[in-house]
Scaffold this motif. Structure first.
Motif, short mmCIF file in Angstrom:
data_model
loop_
_atom_site.label_atom_id
_atom_site.label_comp_id
_atom_site.label_asym_id
_atom_site.label_seq_id
_atom_site.Cartn_x
_atom_site.Cartn_y
_atom_site.Cartn_z
N HIS A 115 0.83 -1.20 0.00
CA HIS A 115 0.00 0.00 0.00
C HIS A 115 0.87 1.25 0.00
CE1 HIS A 115 -3.09 -2.68 2.32
NE2 HIS A 115 -2.99 -3.01 1.05
N VAL A 116 1.90 1.25 0.86
CA VAL A 116 2.77 2.43 0.96
C VAL A 116 3.58 2.62 -0.31
CG1 VAL A 116 4.58 3.53 2.32
CG2 VAL A 116 2.87 2.12 3.47
N ILE A 117 4.04 1.52 -0.89
CA ILE A 117 4.77 1.60 -2.17
C ILE A 117 3.89 2.25 -3.23
CG2 ILE A 117 5.71 0.23 -4.07
CD1 ILE A 117 6.80 -1.73 -1.99
N CYS A 118 2.62 1.87 -3.26
CA CYS A 118 1.69 2.46 -4.24
C CYS A 118 1.51 3.95 -4.00
CB CYS A 118 0.34 1.75 -4.17
SG CYS A 118 0.35 0.08 -4.86
N ILE A 119 1.46 4.37 -2.74
CA ILE A 119 1.32 5.80 -2.41
C ILE A 119 2.51 6.59 -2.93
CG2 ILE A 119 1.28 7.47 -0.51
CD1 ILE A 119 -0.37 5.42 1.08
N VAL A 120 3.73 6.08 -2.67
CA VAL A 120 4.93 6.78 -3.13
C VAL A 120 4.98 6.78 -4.66
CG1 VAL A 120 7.46 6.84 -3.05
CG2 VAL A 120 6.17 6.16 -1.02
N ALA A 121 4.58 5.67 -5.28
CA ALA A 121 4.57 5.60 -6.75
C ALA A 121 3.60 6.62 -7.33
CB ALA A 121 4.19 4.19 -7.21
N ILE A 122 2.47 6.83 -6.67
CA ILE A 122 1.51 7.84 -7.12
C ILE A 122 2.13 9.22 -7.07
CG2 ILE A 122 -0.65 9.02 -6.51
CD1 ILE A 122 -1.72 6.25 -5.65
N ILE A 123 2.88 9.51 -6.00
CA ILE A 123 3.54 10.82 -5.88
C ILE A 123 4.58 10.99 -6.98
CG2 ILE A 123 4.93 12.31 -4.40
CD1 ILE A 123 2.12 12.00 -3.46
N VAL A 124 5.29 9.91 -7.34
CA VAL A 124 6.25 9.98 -8.45
C VAL A 124 5.54 10.42 -9.72
CG1 VAL A 124 7.79 8.65 -9.94
CG2 VAL A 124 7.82 8.25 -7.47
N LEU A 125 4.39 9.82 -9.99
CA LEU A 125 3.64 10.16 -11.21
C LEU A 125 3.12 11.60 -11.15
CD1 LEU A 125 1.61 6.85 -11.74
CD2 LEU A 125 3.62 7.64 -13.01
N VAL A 126 2.68 12.02 -9.97
CA VAL A 126 2.20 13.40 -9.82
C VAL A 126 3.32 14.39 -10.11
CG1 VAL A 126 1.35 15.11 -8.16
CG2 VAL A 126 0.34 12.82 -8.21
N ILE A 127 4.51 14.12 -9.58
CA ILE A 127 5.66 15.00 -9.82
C ILE A 127 6.01 15.04 -11.31
CG2 ILE A 127 8.11 15.37 -9.31
CD1 ILE A 127 6.24 15.97 -6.98
N ILE A 128 5.90 13.90 -11.98
CA ILE A 128 6.21 13.84 -13.41
C ILE A 128 5.22 14.68 -14.22
CG2 ILE A 128 6.21 12.33 -15.45
CD1 ILE A 128 7.41 10.14 -13.70
N PHE A 129 3.93 14.53 -13.94
CA PHE A 129 2.91 15.17 -14.76
C PHE A 129 2.60 16.61 -14.33
CE2 PHE A 129 2.07 10.72 -15.80
CZ PHE A 129 1.84 10.80 -17.17
N VAL A 130 3.00 16.99 -13.11
CA VAL A 130 2.76 18.36 -12.64
C VAL A 130 4.10 18.96 -12.21
CG1 VAL A 130 1.34 19.82 -11.14
CG2 VAL A 130 0.52 17.54 -11.79
N PRO A 131 4.90 19.43 -13.14
CA PRO A 131 6.24 19.94 -12.82
C PRO A 131 6.24 21.12 -11.84
CG PRO A 131 5.96 19.64 -15.20
CD PRO A 131 4.62 19.46 -14.59
N SER A 132 5.15 21.90 -11.85
CA SER A 132 5.12 23.10 -11.00
C SER A 132 5.23 22.77 -9.52
CB SER A 132 3.83 23.89 -11.26
OG SER A 132 2.69 23.08 -11.01
N ILE A 133 4.84 21.56 -9.12
CA ILE A 133 4.98 21.18 -7.70
C ILE A 133 6.45 21.24 -7.29
CG2 ILE A 133 4.71 19.28 -6.05
CD1 ILE A 133 2.26 18.39 -7.56
N SER A 134 7.33 20.91 -8.20
CA SER A 134 8.77 20.91 -7.92
C SER A 134 9.40 22.28 -8.13
CB SER A 134 9.49 19.89 -8.81
OG SER A 134 8.94 18.61 -8.68
N THR A 135 8.89 23.05 -9.06
CA THR A 135 9.59 24.26 -9.50
C THR A 135 9.04 25.56 -8.95
OG1 THR A 135 8.21 24.36 -11.50
CG2 THR A 135 10.29 23.14 -11.65
N VAL A 136 7.82 25.56 -8.42
CA VAL A 136 7.20 26.82 -8.02
C VAL A 136 7.99 27.52 -6.90
CG1 VAL A 136 5.60 25.67 -6.41
CG2 VAL A 136 5.06 27.96 -7.31
#
Length: 426
Positions: A399-420
């Motif tokens: 379950h936790v691995i899936c949560i972290v994997a989801i965050i990886v995908l979010v960071i990939i598809f929403v660059p502004s989370i990292s760059t803002v």
């Protein structure tokens, strides 16, 4: 030659040889086959760590260990408990929030797990949390120390990939908060579903809450001092690490919880941990030379450029590669070997260096919790039950691995989370 390198590397790895010795053995073998003097390996190993910025590594490790033994953990746990302790699964959430807070003052994944787990795990057992759930939560929660600044992993990545360490630090804030929130939601949901934990009925008065915040204020000033010093231009990342050590030492003396015997143990532990990381870095530099001499980085680059037509496709392919390799080896070697290969390709796709750096960081966090080599899982088992194995953590760890994997995908598809934030403060 390339086939020999790859087969030798993975065979030794599967036989259980430590990663530094695996890379070193393959490097020696390839140099001998190429009739190249082994002096070259020594030179490359020295060059791999002959960088002033690497002084930040042992200093941040020392700072984290001082803070873990100096009474800071207890105060952070009290603050976290005051914030989420009254909710269903409050103690489980407290362990996650404390890991985030301690990660903000230590920068180390395993140190976060042990510092928080040593205090929280006995209380979780008293409240009837299962060992499997406890280990699968306290271990992976330690990766928040890898994401939330300051981060030792970010220091290594910044030096290796030539990315601003200060900007990487501040870029980790939003992903770290997002991951903390999702794991807390999961912890509360699973605790309520399984009947884990006890909801504390005793209310904390406003005065008591302010007193708790007051006690936690000085420890929480650590990331402010580090990030403020870096972004004000007053100190470099290495000099900020010196400040972290000094500040942690002063706080530990102020709280009167750091004894001479503890300090001796802290110095030994910090030295061993630092040496382990630096040995991997030095050997990985020599191994990278062998790879480069055999054009493996160029082949990998050509592969991506041929099959990934968009930046998103490239980032997804990189994530898949790191996920697979993360199950086989530890994070430091992945950084040293792959970030110099991937970074130039990312630039050709026009990807922001900070965004790409955070994609790598999140993948490294995922690698820390993927069996069988995930160090955070091993630490979670060790702190919960010394006879416990990673296989005993299922299904919760999935379950936790899936949560972290989801965050990886979010960071990939929403660059502004990292760059803002880097763009705002840059």
């Amino acid at each position: 030659m390339i086939i020999i390198i790859l087969i030798s590397f993975f065979v030794l790895l599967f036989l259980g040889m430590p990663i530094a010795f695996t890379m070193g053995s393959v490097t020696v073998g390839m140099l001998l086959l190429g009739d190249v003097s082994l002096e070259l390996m020594v030179q490359r190993m020295f060059a791999g760590v002959n960088n002033f910025s690497y002084l930040a590594l042992p200093l941040f490790i020392l700072a984290g260990n001082i803070m873990g033994k100096g009474g800071l953990t207890k105060r952070l746990i009290r603050l976290a408990n005051a914030i989420v302790g009254k909710l269903s699964g409050g103690l489980a959430m407290t362990s996650v929030v404390t890991s985030a807070l301690f990660g903000a003052v230590s920068g180390s994944t395993v140190a976060t797990t042990y510092a928080v787990g040593s205090v929280v795990v006995p209380r979780m057992k008293e409240q009837k949390y299962s060992n499997a759930f406890t280990a699968s939560l306290i271990g992976p929660a330690g990766v928040l120390g890898l994401i939330i600044p300051p981060s030792i992993t970010m220091v290594i990545l910044g030096i290796t990939a030539n990315i601003s360490i200060g900007e990487l630090f501040i870029a980790g804030l939003l992903p770290g908060i997002l991951l903390t929130t999702l794991i807390c939601v999961y912890a509360g949901f699973m605790s309520k579903r399984k009947g884990y934990g006890v909801i504390e009925q005793e209310k904390i008065s406003g005065r008591e809450f302010l007193e708790i915040c007051k006690e936690a204020f000085l420890p929480l000033m650590t990331p402010v001092i580090i990030l403020g010093g870096i972004f004000s231009g007053l100190v470099t990342a290495t000099e900020a690490a010196v400040l972290a050590v000094l500040y942690g030492f002063i706080l530990s003396l102020y709280y009167r919880e750091l004894t001479f015997n503890n300090f001796k143990g802290i110095m030994v532990t910090s030295a061993v941990t630092s040496a382990t990381i630096l040995v991997i870095i030095s050997v990985a530099n020599a191994f990278s030379y062998v790879l480069t001499a055999n054009r493996i980085p160029a082949m990998i680059s050509d592969f991506f450029l041929q099959y990934a037509s968009t930046p998103i496709q490239f980032l997804l392919m990189v994530s898949l590669v790191l996920f697979i390799l993360g199950t086989l080896t530890e994070v430091t070697s992945l950084i040293i070997l792959l970030s110099p290969i991937f970074m130039p390709v990312a630039m050709q796709y026009g990807i922001d260096p900070i965004h790409f750096g955070m994609v790598l960081i999140m993948n490294f966090a995922l690698a820390n919790i993927t069996p069988p080599v995930g160090l955070s899982l091993i630490a979670g088992c060790s702190i919960t039950d010394k006879n416990m194995g990673i296989e005993d953590m299922f299904p919760y760890v999935l379950h936790v691995i899936c949560i972290v994997a989801i965050i990886v995908l979010v960071i990939i598809f929403v660059p502004s989370i990292s760059t803002v934030l880097p763009n705002l403060f840059g």
